[in-house]
Design a protein around this motif. Structure first.
Motif, PDB file in Angstrom:
ATOM      1  N   LEU A  51       0.823  -1.215   0.000  1.00  0.00           N
ATOM      2  CA  LEU A  51       0.000   0.000   0.000  1.00  0.00           C
ATOM      3  C   LEU A  51       0.858   1.266   0.000  1.00  0.00           C
ATOM      4  N   ASP A  52       1.941   1.245   0.757  1.00  0.00           N
ATOM      5  CA  ASP A  52       2.826   2.416   0.804  1.00  0.00           C
ATOM      6  C   ASP A  52       3.499   2.659  -0.542  1.00  0.00           C
ATOM      7  N   ILE A  53       3.937   1.602  -1.197  1.00  0.00           N
ATOM      8  CA  ILE A  53       4.562   1.753  -2.520  1.00  0.00           C
ATOM      9  C   ILE A  53       3.563   2.332  -3.516  1.00  0.00           C
ATOM     10  N   LYS A  54       2.341   1.835  -3.494  1.00  0.00           N
ATOM     11  CA  LYS A  54       1.309   2.371  -4.389  1.00  0.00           C
ATOM     12  C   LYS A  54       1.053   3.846  -4.098  1.00  0.00           C
ATOM     13  N   LYS A  58       1.826   6.892  -6.740  1.00  0.00           N
ATOM     14  CA  LYS A  58       0.749   7.825  -7.123  1.00  0.00           C
ATOM     15  C   LYS A  58       1.170   9.274  -6.874  1.00  0.00           C
ATOM     16  N   ALA A  59       1.807   9.524  -5.744  1.00  0.00           N
ATOM     17  CA  ALA A  59       2.289  10.865  -5.428  1.00  0.00           C
ATOM     18  C   ALA A  59       3.347  11.315  -6.427  1.00  0.00           C
TER      19      ALA A  59
END
Length: 63
Positions: A51-54, A58-59
């Motif tokens: 989730l953090d990588i996604k 995205k950022a």
């Protein structure tokens, strides 16, 4: 991209998920992720890193 979360063994069969950027235990939905079983900690750290990588990808795309 480095993983944000890692496991830290606290006692036999007791794990904490740590935010490697801050060195502090991770918090998810107002729950501090400490004292977890091996299986639960393994599963959760993988999910949180995905989730953090996604989120970071995205950022980056918005920049």
């Amino acid at each position: 991209m480095p993983n944000r979360y890692a496991l830290r063994r606290e006692q036999a069969q007791s794990w904490t998920i740590v935010d490697v950027f801050t060195g502090q235990p991770a918090v998810l939905k107002q729950r501090v992720l400490v004292g977890m079983s091996t299986r639960d900690a393994d599963d959760m750290v993988v999910r949180m890193n995905v989730l953090d990588i996604k989120r970071r990808e995205k950022a980056d795309r918005k920049s």
